[in-house]
Design a protein around this motif. Structure first.
Motif, PDB file in Angstrom:
ATOM      1  N   SER A 271      -6.455  46.909 -17.790  1.00  0.00           N
ATOM      2  CA  SER A 271      -6.548  45.949 -18.882  1.00  0.00           C
ATOM      3  C   SER A 271      -5.274  45.126 -19.010  1.00  0.00           C
ATOM      4  O   SER A 271      -4.176  45.682 -19.157  1.00  0.00           O
ATOM      5  N   ARG A 272      -5.431  43.820 -18.998  1.00  0.00           N
ATOM      6  CA  ARG A 272      -4.285  42.924 -19.200  1.00  0.00           C
ATOM      7  C   ARG A 272      -3.675  43.120 -20.579  1.00  0.00           C
ATOM      8  O   ARG A 272      -2.452  43.184 -20.730  1.00  0.00           O
ATOM      9  N   ARG A 273      -4.523  43.213 -21.627  1.00  0.00           N
ATOM     10  CA  ARG A 273      -3.997  43.324 -22.985  1.00  0.00           C
ATOM     11  C   ARG A 273      -3.198  44.614 -23.171  1.00  0.00           C
ATOM     12  O   ARG A 273      -2.137  44.605 -23.811  1.00  0.00           O
ATOM     13  N   ILE A 274      -3.690  45.720 -22.630  1.00  0.00           N
ATOM     14  CA  ILE A 274      -2.960  46.982 -22.757  1.00  0.00           C
ATOM     15  C   ILE A 274      -1.671  46.935 -21.947  1.00  0.00           C
ATOM     16  O   ILE A 274      -0.618  47.395 -22.395  1.00  0.00           O
ATOM     17  N   ALA A 275      -1.724  46.362 -20.754  1.00  0.00           N
ATOM     18  CA  ALA A 275      -0.513  46.238 -19.933  1.00  0.00           C
ATOM     19  C   ALA A 275       0.525  45.352 -20.620  1.00  0.00           C
ATOM     20  O   ALA A 275       1.727  45.640 -20.570  1.00  0.00           O
ATOM     21  N   GLU A 276       0.090  44.281 -21.258  1.00  0.00           N
ATOM     22  CA  GLU A 276       1.013  43.432 -21.998  1.00  0.00           C
ATOM     23  C   GLU A 276       1.686  44.205 -23.129  1.00  0.00           C
ATOM     24  O   GLU A 276       2.893  44.080 -23.358  1.00  0.00           O
ATOM     25  N   ALA A 277       0.885  45.011 -23.858  1.00  0.00           N
ATOM     26  CA  ALA A 277       1.445  45.803 -24.951  1.00  0.00           C
ATOM     27  C   ALA A 277       2.487  46.791 -24.435  1.00  0.00           C
ATOM     28  O   ALA A 277       3.540  46.997 -25.055  1.00  0.00           O
ATOM     29  N   ILE A 278       2.198  47.422 -23.292  1.00  0.00           N
ATOM     30  CA  ILE A 278       3.168  48.339 -22.690  1.00  0.00           C
ATOM     31  C   ILE A 278       4.398  47.585 -22.225  1.00  0.00           C
ATOM     32  O   ILE A 278       5.540  48.023 -22.412  1.00  0.00           O
ATOM     33  N   GLY A 279       4.188  46.417 -21.604  1.00  0.00           N
ATOM     34  CA  GLY A 279       5.308  45.621 -21.123  1.00  0.00           C
ATOM     35  C   GLY A 279       6.264  45.237 -22.231  1.00  0.00           C
ATOM     36  O   GLY A 279       7.500  45.249 -22.044  1.00  0.00           O
ATOM     37  N   LYS A 280       5.741  44.919 -23.402  1.00  0.00           N
ATOM     38  CA  LYS A 280       6.599  44.562 -24.537  1.00  0.00           C
ATOM     39  C   LYS A 280       7.475  45.736 -24.957  1.00  0.00           C
ATOM     40  O   LYS A 280       8.611  45.540 -25.407  1.00  0.00           O
ATOM     41  N   ARG A 281       6.958  46.953 -24.838  1.00  0.00           N
ATOM     42  CA  ARG A 281       7.749  48.134 -25.202  1.00  0.00           C
ATOM     43  C   ARG A 281       8.769  48.484 -24.133  1.00  0.00           C
ATOM     44  O   ARG A 281       9.866  48.957 -24.442  1.00  0.00           O
TER      45      ARG A 281
END
Length: 496
Positions: A271-281
């Motif tokens: 998932s792009r959205r989940i990966a983005e959320a992880i990337g922000k952290r």
């Protein structure tokens, strides 16, 4: 503690709640609960196989153990009981003629209190992926386990397991999964969800079941009592029904709010959205540890192309952001070296909240397929309940490492780190092995970047590829932004 997240359908009380790991226990306890049914059983699933066996233990109730015979026996025994069975229509068309299934269906259809429906209320390319059983609106099971072939396994995941076979007798691969058992008002809420889905699929109107019943399965250990349980859904937009993306929003919020650790199990990581959320952290100096347990490879011939290539691209991008070494992906293996297929959908945050459901970490689960997850949050003051959440997490890690939960808990206490604990305890035999990014050819890269086989919603099924957002574009933006922030001040100063 509830109310922290905005992305929830509703929150209701559970008088009792338990986490059930792997299908040996799930099939056993679901059968025991259904034996107590008096008014109605609703079986809502992606797939059902009437030929599978639910129990290999002592049959003190003298009831059939295969799904097909058991359901028919239940209504014959209980004159007030009705059973409603709903499954995804496209999948059913593929399997309706397997073995004796067609004869079982005809037998069911001849009984006036067994109702079967094929659910076609979904977009083209979508599926109904929820896995829910509701018994008399007093007990419900909600999670990731389908009552079908290839799911049965024990928590030991032995290499040689005589009961781990398809109805045909062919052996199955080792399989890891999880679900929940819930009693009380939250079970009634899941009953409401099941009835609404039943009617959307063309079923007759069903009233709530009234009356006080005890359907809790005998001998099922209770993990939590008198606790609030929240429900999050994915429902794609359809005529007369707006889109619901609570599952996606909850993933993003949980990742954003985690303080110390995220332990997750998922069939996919695409998932792009989940990966983005992880990337922000990952770019934050106080990023929580993130441990994700995935299968070595997706099942089938098409899914590996879609899911495994997307995972490779996402992980490669995220590792460039992971300057603090806080993200680790692992695969479980048996003592003899067989990969264990991870079908569970679990997320445990900071050892104080646990989420289990049907939703994977892929685009389909966030927008295209119907999903249902349940969440238990523990207040920091409730030490006993928080300890139970940690025990469930430690038990899952121990299951994968071939150790006891007590050994894992002691190591976490000593090291203060999930990743350090896994790295210290994993070894040969039954263990967790780190994910290695494979080499991708150009076709695989293009498929992953353009989400051709894992669209982000019904509209993307027909969008031109050129108009879609690229899978890792936003993560690359995060990487470049973080690289700019880390440049020496002299490089950021204007030239003299």
């Amino acid at each position: 503690m509830t109310g922290e997240f905005d992305s929830l359908w509703r929150t209701d009380n559970a008088t009792r709640a338990s986490v059930i790991v792997d299908a040996e226990d799930y099939f056993h306890f679901a059968r025991l609960a259904m034996l107590k049914a008096r008014k109605r059983i609703m079986l809502i699933g992606w797939d059902f196989d009437a030929r599978i066996r639910l129990d290999y233990g002592d049959n003190t109730h003298q009831a059939p153990t295969t799904v097909g015979d058991f359901i028919y026996w239940l209504v014959k025994r209980s004159p007030e009981l009705e059973i409603c069975l709903l499954r995804w229509d496209v999948g059913a068309l593929k399997t309706i003629f397997r073995g004796t299934t067609v004869f079982t269906l005809l037998k069911w259809m001849m009984h006036k209190r067994i109702h079967t429906k094929l659910d076609g209320f979904h977009p083209t390319g979508g599926s109904h992926h929820q896995k829910i059983i509701v018994i008399d609106d007093c007990v419900a099971f909600c999670g990731g386990i389908d009552m079908t072939g290839g799911r049965w396994d024990t928590r030991s995941h032995h290499d040689d397991e005589p009961h781990r076979v398809f109805p045909t007798g062919a052996s199955c691969e080792p399989w890891h999964d999880a679900t929940t058992a819930l009693e009380g008002p939250v079970a009634a809420a899941l009953g409401e969800l099941a009835r609404e889905r039943w009617q959307r699929a063309g079923g007759h109107e069903l009233a709530p079941v009234t009356g006080a019943f005890d359907c809790w399965p005998d001998d099922l250990e209770v993990d939590f009592t008198d606790i609030d349980v929240s429900i999050a859904r994915t429902l794609p937009e359809m005529p007369g029904r707006p889109e619901v993306r609570e599952v996606e929003a909850l993933f993003v919020e949980e990742i954003a709010n985690a303080k110390h650790s995220i332990y997750a199990e998922s069939q996919y990581f695409a998932s792009r959205r989940i990966a983005e959320a992880i990337g922000k952290r990952l770019v934050e100096p106080d990023c929580p540890e993130i441990v994700l347990v995935n299968p070595l490879s997706a099942q089938g011939w098409l899914e590996p192309v879609a899911m495994d290539t997307a995972r490779a691209r996402l992980v490669a991008a995220l590792r460039q952001l992971d300057v603090h070494g806080r993200l680790k992906l692992y695969h479980p293996f048996t003592a003899g070296g067989l990969p264990i297929y991870v079908h569970a959908k679990v997320m445990i945050i900071d050892g104080r909240s646990i989420r289990i459901g049907s939703a994977n970490m892929n685009n389909r689960s966030l927008a295209l397929d119907s999903e249902c997850d349940v969440l238990i949050e523990i207040d920091d003051a409730d030490r006993a309940e928080a300890a139970r959440v940690r025990a469930i997490r430690d038990g899952l890690i121990a299951e994968h490492l071939g150790l006891t939960a007590e050994q894992v808990a002691a190591e976490i206490e000593a090291r203060g780190s999930l990743i350090a604990t896994i790295e210290a305890l994993r070894g040969e035999g039954k263990t967790l092995r780190p994910y290695a990014i494979p080499e991708l050819n150009e076709v695989e890269k293009w498929l992953a970047d353009n989400k051709v086989l894992d669209p982000e919603g019904p509209s993307e099924m027909f969008e031109p590829v050129s108009s879609r957002r690229r899978l890792i574009g936003r993560i690359r933006q995060l990487r470049h932004r973080n690289a700019w922030r880390r440049r020496p001040k002299a490089m950021l100063s204007p030239a003299p």
